[in-house]
Design a protein around this motif. Structure first.
Motif, mmCIF file in Angstrom:
data_model
loop_
_atom_site.group_PDB
_atom_site.id
_atom_site.type_symbol
_atom_site.label_atom_id
_atom_site.label_comp_id
_atom_site.label_asym_id
_atom_site.label_seq_id
_atom_site.Cartn_x
_atom_site.Cartn_y
_atom_site.Cartn_z
ATOM 1 N N ILE A 37 41.265 35.111 32.628
ATOM 2 C CA ILE A 37 41.938 34.924 33.912
ATOM 3 C C ILE A 37 41.425 33.620 34.509
ATOM 4 N N ARG A 38 42.324 32.672 34.715
ATOM 5 C CA ARG A 38 41.952 31.350 35.226
ATOM 6 C C ARG A 38 42.582 31.095 36.590
ATOM 7 N N LEU A 39 41.806 30.452 37.443
ATOM 8 C CA LEU A 39 42.263 30.099 38.784
ATOM 9 C C LEU A 39 42.277 28.586 38.915
ATOM 10 N N THR A 40 43.370 28.037 39.436
ATOM 11 C CA THR A 40 43.530 26.584 39.557
ATOM 12 C C THR A 40 43.939 26.226 40.977
ATOM 13 N N ILE A 41 43.281 25.214 41.541
ATOM 14 C CA ILE A 41 43.746 24.650 42.812
ATOM 15 C C ILE A 41 44.315 23.271 42.511
ATOM 16 N N GLN A 77 37.578 35.529 34.981
ATOM 17 C CA GLN A 77 37.124 36.557 34.055
ATOM 18 C C GLN A 77 37.386 36.087 32.626
ATOM 19 N N PRO A 78 36.435 36.350 31.711
ATOM 20 C CA PRO A 78 36.700 36.034 30.298
ATOM 21 C C PRO A 78 37.649 37.068 29.700
ATOM 22 N N SER A 79 37.846 37.004 28.407
ATOM 23 C CA SER A 79 38.744 37.955 27.728
ATOM 24 C C SER A 79 38.292 39.382 27.981
ATOM 25 N N TYR A 119 48.992 21.923 49.002
ATOM 26 C CA TYR A 119 47.870 22.465 48.233
ATOM 27 C C TYR A 119 48.224 23.873 47.784
ATOM 28 N N LEU A 120 48.084 24.127 46.491
ATOM 29 C CA LEU A 120 48.428 25.417 45.902
ATOM 30 C C LEU A 120 47.240 25.985 45.145
ATOM 31 N N VAL A 121 47.094 27.305 45.207
ATOM 32 C CA VAL A 121 46.136 28.009 44.355
ATOM 33 C C VAL A 121 46.956 28.901 43.428
ATOM 34 N N THR A 122 46.677 28.793 42.134
ATOM 35 C CA THR A 122 47.452 29.498 41.108
ATOM 36 C C THR A 122 46.521 30.301 40.224
ATOM 37 N N VAL A 123 46.928 31.511 39.880
ATOM 38 C CA VAL A 123 46.176 32.347 38.947
ATOM 39 C C VAL A 123 47.047 32.612 37.722
ATOM 40 N N ASP A 124 46.443 32.509 36.550
ATOM 41 C CA ASP A 124 47.142 32.743 35.281
ATOM 42 C C ASP A 124 46.347 33.741 34.450
ATOM 43 N N VAL A 125 47.044 34.748 33.960
ATOM 44 C CA VAL A 125 46.448 35.757 33.068
ATOM 45 C C VAL A 125 47.081 35.568 31.699
ATOM 46 N N ALA A 126 46.330 34.956 30.762
ATOM 47 C CA ALA A 126 46.848 34.697 29.414
ATOM 48 C C ALA A 126 46.808 35.978 28.594
ATOM 49 N N ARG A 127 47.941 36.284 27.913
ATOM 50 C CA ARG A 127 48.034 37.534 27.135
ATOM 51 C C ARG A 127 48.411 37.302 25.680
ATOM 52 N N GLY A 128 48.310 36.069 25.212
ATOM 53 C CA GLY A 128 48.600 35.812 23.805
ATOM 54 C C GLY A 128 50.059 35.480 23.571
ATOM 55 N N SER A 133 52.695 35.803 29.788
ATOM 56 C CA SER A 133 51.556 35.634 30.684
ATOM 57 C C SER A 133 51.949 36.010 32.103
ATOM 58 N N LEU A 134 50.953 36.443 32.874
ATOM 59 C CA LEU A 134 51.166 36.772 34.279
ATOM 60 C C LEU A 134 50.654 35.627 35.134
ATOM 61 N N SER A 135 51.362 35.322 36.206
ATOM 62 C CA SER A 135 50.930 34.234 37.078
ATOM 63 C C SER A 135 51.388 34.494 38.502
ATOM 64 N N ALA A 136 50.685 33.855 39.448
ATOM 65 C CA ALA A 136 51.034 33.933 40.861
ATOM 66 C C ALA A 136 50.510 32.681 41.538
#
Length: 327
Positions: A37-41, A77-79, A119-128, A133-136
């Motif tokens: 789970i990665r968070l990007t600003i 969070q890691p895998s 300015y945006l904050v984005t979360v990405d959940v990589a699922r393979g 993938s899930l994102s918001a």
């Protein structure tokens, strides 16, 4: 299955020297595996040149490349797995790195017509590869640091102005010229962006009845496109301070609340600039006024008297620097 970002502050206002904190809320009917789970600003200045301001330039350039302000990514969070039901994952990320104050220039959030600072904050959940993938994403607001604000003067400077038929550069109705008019007033030269723009206006004399007195707030956006500068002025809001023929010699209060996201500190950067101006508009009663009640405030009409003043917004303090431009 849904993903949402909730910040620690409901108003979503932060300063560059603070940490962006909040939580990631995942609502899932059954547990799912993920690869991190990665968070990007991401902060940037978005520029767009429209035909009204650039003409032929638009057909060549159109949208100008965004100017990056900040981009950071952290692993929340890691895998692993996200359990079924509602899961809340806290996060915290520093907006401005210590020691990089000179390199990172955080402009305040601004939503303009051709220029926007976002300015945006984005979360990405990589699922393979086999799963989507899930994102918001969520926008947050940047305001200037308190430590960088200039000290507020003890007695703010007051700017005086006057409006007569001789200060107008456009054609007036014969009845306005023969009857004459004189309007005077003052405006405080400094105030907080969060406070109203205040002053007063007095109708000293007018041979023609007055229909309305309005104050127009304009933004002036300029973009450097190649060797050309595309400039466009657009209205932000209109505040009516009088309706109908007012008493002569009566001081009318000027009270204009500035829209926060539609105004920002005046910026003079290399590839772009953002300025603001207010226009005091006196509309007189006449037959032409009744026939055409709506008109573009950027273009003078023969039954309207205008007075333009440019002002500069500095950080949280609003500093008004007036340039007499009687139209």
């Amino acid at each position: 299955m849904s993903l949402e970002i909730k910040l620690s502050r409901s108003h979503r206002i932060y300063r560059p020297n603070e940490a962006l904190e909040g939580k990631i809320v995942a609502k899932i009917s059954s547990s799912v595996s993920h690869q991190g789970i990665r968070l990007t600003i991401n902060g940037s200045v978005n520029l767009q040149v429209r035909g009204g301001s650039a003409g032929l330039i638009e057909s060549v350039y159109g949208v100008v490349k965004p100017i990056p302000i900040v981009k950071k990514t952290i692993v929340v969070q890691p895998s692993g797995k996200i359990g079924s039901g509602v899961t809340e994952i806290p996060f915290s990320i520093i907006l401005k790195d210590k020691g990089k104050e000179d390199q990172e220039k955080f402009y305040e959030t601004f939503h303009g017509g051709n220029i926007s600072v976002q300015y945006l904050v984005t979360v990405d959940v990589a699922r393979g590869y086999l799963h989507k993938s899930l994102s918001a994403a969520l926008e947050f607001i940047i305001e200037s640091e308190k430590d960088s604000l200039p000290e507020k003067p003890i007695s703010p400077e007051t700017i005086l102005f006057y409006i007569t038929q001789d200060t107008q550069r456009h054609t007036l109705l014969p009845e306005l010229k023969s009857g004459g008019f004189r309007i005077s007033g003052r405006v405080c030269s400094q105030c907080s962006v969060l406070d109203p723009l205040t002053g007063e206006l007095t109708i000293e004399a007018s041979g023609t009845p007055i229909q309305s007195i309005d104050i127009h707030l304009f933004r002036v956006e300029s973009i450097l496109v190649g060797d050309h500068v595309a400039t466009e002025a657009s209205i932000v809001q209109t505040t009516q301070i009088a309706d109908g023929d007012v008493c002569r010699g009566l001081a009318l209060p000027i009270y204009v609340i500035l829209p926060r996201l539609l105004t920002c500190p005046t910026i003079y950067a290399g590839p772009f600039s953002i300025e603001f101006k207010i226009t005091i508009v006196i509309t007189f009663q006449s037959e032409q006024t009744k026939a055409q009640k709506k008109f573009d405030p950027k273009y003078p009409q023969p039954w309207v008297s205008k007075h333009i003043k440019l002002f500069v917004i500095y950080t949280i303090l609003l500093s008004l620097k007036y340039l007499m431009m009687g139209i």
